[in-house]
Every structure is written in structure tokens, then in C-alpha cells.
Design a protein around this motif. Sequence first.
Motif, PDB file in Angstrom:
ATOM      1  N   GLN A 346       0.824  -1.202   0.000  1.00  0.00           N
ATOM      2  CA  GLN A 346       0.000   0.000   0.000  1.00  0.00           C
ATOM      3  C   GLN A 346       0.862   1.257   0.000  1.00  0.00           C
ATOM      4  O   GLN A 346       0.591   2.219  -0.738  1.00  0.00           O
ATOM      5  CB  GLN A 346      -0.919  -0.004   1.223  1.00  0.00           C
ATOM      6  CG  GLN A 346      -1.744   1.255   1.397  1.00  0.00           C
ATOM      7  CD  GLN A 346      -2.545   1.213   2.693  1.00  0.00           C
ATOM      8  OE1 GLN A 346      -2.788   0.147   3.267  1.00  0.00           O
ATOM      9  NE2 GLN A 346      -2.957   2.370   3.154  1.00  0.00           N
ATOM     10  N   ASP A 349       2.756   1.901  -3.336  1.00  0.00           N
ATOM     11  CA  ASP A 349       1.864   2.353  -4.407  1.00  0.00           C
ATOM     12  C   ASP A 349       1.513   3.835  -4.275  1.00  0.00           C
ATOM     13  O   ASP A 349       1.156   4.471  -5.269  1.00  0.00           O
ATOM     14  CB  ASP A 349       0.573   1.524  -4.409  1.00  0.00           C
ATOM     15  CG  ASP A 349       0.814   0.077  -4.831  1.00  0.00           C
ATOM     16  OD1 ASP A 349       1.844  -0.164  -5.493  1.00  0.00           O
ATOM     17  OD2 ASP A 349      -0.004  -0.793  -4.484  1.00  0.00           O
ATOM     18  N   GLN A 350       1.603   4.378  -3.058  1.00  0.00           N
ATOM     19  CA  GLN A 350       1.077   5.723  -2.825  1.00  0.00           C
ATOM     20  C   GLN A 350       2.134   6.771  -2.488  1.00  0.00           C
ATOM     21  O   GLN A 350       1.852   7.962  -2.567  1.00  0.00           O
ATOM     22  CB  GLN A 350       0.061   5.685  -1.672  1.00  0.00           C
ATOM     23  CG  GLN A 350      -1.150   4.809  -1.954  1.00  0.00           C
ATOM     24  CD  GLN A 350      -2.076   4.728  -0.759  1.00  0.00           C
ATOM     25  OE1 GLN A 350      -1.807   5.296   0.289  1.00  0.00           O
ATOM     26  NE2 GLN A 350      -3.185   4.014  -0.929  1.00  0.00           N
TER      27      GLN A 350
END
Length: 564
Positions: A346, A349-350
Motif C-alpha cells: 500500500q 503504491d502511494q
Amino acid sequence: MSFWLLAFCFIALFLLPLAIGLFGTLLPALNYLPSLGHNELSTTAFSTLFNHPTTFSATWLTLRVGWISTFISLCLALFLFACFYLRPSWRWINAALSPVLATPHAALAVGLSFVIAPSGWLLRLTSPALTGFDYPPNWQTTQDPWGVSLILLMVLKETPFLLLMLLSAAKSVPIKQTITLAQSMGYHSSIAWLKLVLPQLLPPLRLPICAVLAWSLSAVDVSVILGPSTPPTLSVLVYSWFNDADIALRLQGAAGAIWLLGLNLASIAVLFVLPRIAWPWLQGWLVNGQRRGLLSHINKLGTAVAVSYLILIISSLFVLAIWSITKQWRFPDPLPSQWRLRYWQQTLDQFSPTLINSLSLALLSAAIALLLSVVILELETRQAQIAKHRANPLRYVALFYLPLLIPDIAYLFGIQVSLVFTGLDGQYLPLLWGHLMFVLPYCFLSLAPYYRRFDSRYWHQAMLLSGSPWRSFFQIKLMMLLPALFSSLALGFTVSMTLYLPTLFIGGGRFPTLATELVALVAGADRRLIAVYALLLQGLPLLMFVAALALPRIIFRHRKGMRI
């Protein structure tokens, strides 16, 4: 352009923002901020500051934490240095300095909180067998009102820095010969260290000790993570006023920043005055001829202290790795019952913009700082050759250390106001300049001892063979200084990665970095997400230090006799 004028231009380039920032903070502290309708100078802001119910309690907490942590760090560094410097085991401690120095303050603070918290790893490893706890106890081991956890963090982080400065100072002191001579006269080695070696090592440590004290008094990020909140330290209190929704509190915050500046300057002045006061009392002990004492047996504790220190550092970093891949970890289980990489996926990806901002600022500021450090040091060398026995006109390079001795919150608000007035707030180049103000002193401080000790006969011999000063400089001098250059670059990279307040104030919150995001997450995010960001913040500087150690070995692998 003369060497002196060129060096002066470099210094003015970095002292000008500092002067503007201090002036821009002093005016609001004196109740002058036209944008808020305050057009007359007065002491109203200081009256409001001193009437605030938490100002003096926060001041006392700040002084207590800063002085105690600095004193313990200095004593611990001197103790470890005396115990191990002349032993074969010193090379292991010396090798461990770089990884510890590469660990950002905020990342280590998060790891330490995960170890010593009531539900931390320390109690998980000992419960319920040794403690009888099936649930986390109602203890306040982090953010305690006495600031003990914050002091512990500062001691863990600043002791390696002082050890590195001791190692640099020791190169100009004949320690082994001094100890041997003292032992031949019947003095125990520990007494010889205290009476003969220590007085020679302390004078070069004045500036590093002042920098440690100044940081301990004004740190914001680690105080938010581990420091008490009722009241907080003075720096956190001032920062909260600057960020308050009530913009009228900006004046009170500016007054608090000037008050913190005064505390720092007064503390540094006391630090310089203390040796003069203590000297008449210590002089009699130094020459009393006593060859043994209780201190003769303290060095036996050196191994235990060093091992305990390394265990605490390693466990603080290791527990971050465990939390980052945890799915379920109930108290008092020593290890998680379920594992998952979801938070890594997570985050990766961000967080691309955050990573790009952090890396670009760190690499550019470190590279520019290294280049300027080499230029200034080379100018100093050339001018010393011209002046020969005359005083070095570049002694004022000590002014580069001013950003380390002044609380950053005392001038960052003024810089922010100036940038808003000129329309440059929230832009990348001013932010890079702000990072450079903090990175340059560390790069210069780490590179200067090696550069000044370079044997100029190598350069002169290269000049005789090549006839080209540029070839001699790049192919001989810089190549021989390559390990020091890489180490300085890695240190500058680490400093930039850890900058919190400069990124927020100068960047206007538009350039999130790993440091700013980590401190923001600590307020209430999931431990697993916090651990991921802390590991990223810790891992990148560590990789940089590993590269700094490995690249010279790779470059010189075919050169006979080159020992790195």
C-alpha cells in the motif's frame, strides 16, 4: 576576485537567510505584523507569553531535558572512547558509528517507543513469565512527564556523533604515547585518561557539544514522538502556536521562538563559562600526584555499557521491521501470530511523490554542500600557502556552524514570512536552499579534518610530473580524499532526509517528505504503517552510508597498496 572575497560571498549566501529569518521573527515578537493589523512595536506578545500557564513549566522541562541529555551523552562518549580506543575491539565500535549516525532521529524515536512502551517489545519478551502481565500495564514509559524517554533517545542518538568528533580530535593528540608515559610513572590508565588525555580532547569538542546542546533544547520531531505533552517542551509549544487556527497566536509563537533562542544562547554561554569556573577546583586534583582511585575500576563496565547500548539500538530498529510485516500481534506474544506485506504494498503504491521529494532534496543539497565544502577548503589551503606564517583569513568559516547553534524555529518563521512577502513560498528552490543551510555545516565539519591533514607533497609531486594543476587536483588529491568525500556526502544526505521543520515552514506543506509524513502519522496512524515509513526513512540513509564505504573499495580494487 580574491580568495577572501569569494569565501565571503559563500558565507553571506547562507548567513543572509539566517539574518532575515531572525529579523522576521523578532518583529512579530515585538507585536509588529502589518498583515494582522499590528503596526506598532510593543512587548504585548512577550507579556502574553509569560502569562501563559505552561510557558515556564515548558521552559524548565526543556532546560532539564537538554542539559541532562547533553551531559550524559558527553560522559558516555568519553567513557566508551577511553575504554576502547586503545583496544582491538575499537574497530568494531568505529564500524558501528556510521550505521547509527545514518539512523534518523525520528525513525529511532519510533523504534524506541515500540520497545519501551507499556505494550512494547521489551514487556512482550518478559511477560507473563517474569512480570505476570497478561495485559499491558498502566505505565507511562513514553511521553512521560519527566521526559526520561526523550532523554534516552537523545543520548542514544548524540553519543555516536560525539564519539566521531572525539575520533577526529584524537588524531592530533598523542594518546598512546601519553598513556604509556603515564603508566611508566605508576599512573593507572583510567587516571591517565582523566588527567592527561581528557584536557587535550575537550577543547576541540566545544563546538560539537554546543551543537548537541542546541539541538537537545530545540528538537521538535522527536519531542512530538517521545516527549511529554502536559506540558510539552518549549519548542513543541511554540510550534503549536505557529500552527494554531487562531492566527493571532503567531505573535505569541514568535515571542516564544525568541525566548527559546535566548535560552539556547544563554546555555551555550554557560557551557563556555563552566570550564573557567571549574578549572581552579580541578587544577589541584590534576597535579596532586594520585595515581589510583575509584575510577580505576570503572573501565571494567565498558563492555557491558557498549553491549547494552548496541542491543537497545538494534532492538529499536529490529522491532520496526517486525511491525511493518505484522497482521496480528496480541500482547503478550513475543512475535506476531500472523504476517502480511499489505502495508508495504500500500505504501509503495502511494508514496512515490514523497520518495521523490525526499531523495531529490537530499541528493541535491548534499552534492551542492560537498562541492562548496571542497571549494572553501581548497581556498583555505591555497590562502594558507600564500600567507604562510600569517593568520589564516578564512578562520571565519566557523560562521557556517551558526545554523546548528541557533534553534531553527527561531528563524524559520521569519524566513516563511519573508517568502510569503516576496511570493516565493512553497517553491522548490527556496526549500532546497533551506536544506542546504543545515546540510553544509555537517558536510564541512566531517570533511575539514581530512582535507586539512592532506599531505601537500603528493600534489606538488603530481605537479612536477603532469604540469597541470587541474589534473593534479582531480586525479591525485581528490582521489586520495575519495573515502572522506563519500562519507561527507552520505552524512549530508542523512541530514537532509531528517529535516522536519525546514521542510514544513519553507516548503509551505507542499513538498511532503518521509520525515514530515512520519511525524504526522505518529499522531494516530496504525503502528504497521508508521513502521513502514520509519524503515524507509532509516533505510535510505543506511544504504547511502553502505555505498560510501563500498565505492572507494571498488574504485581502488586494482590499485596496489591503497588501504581504505
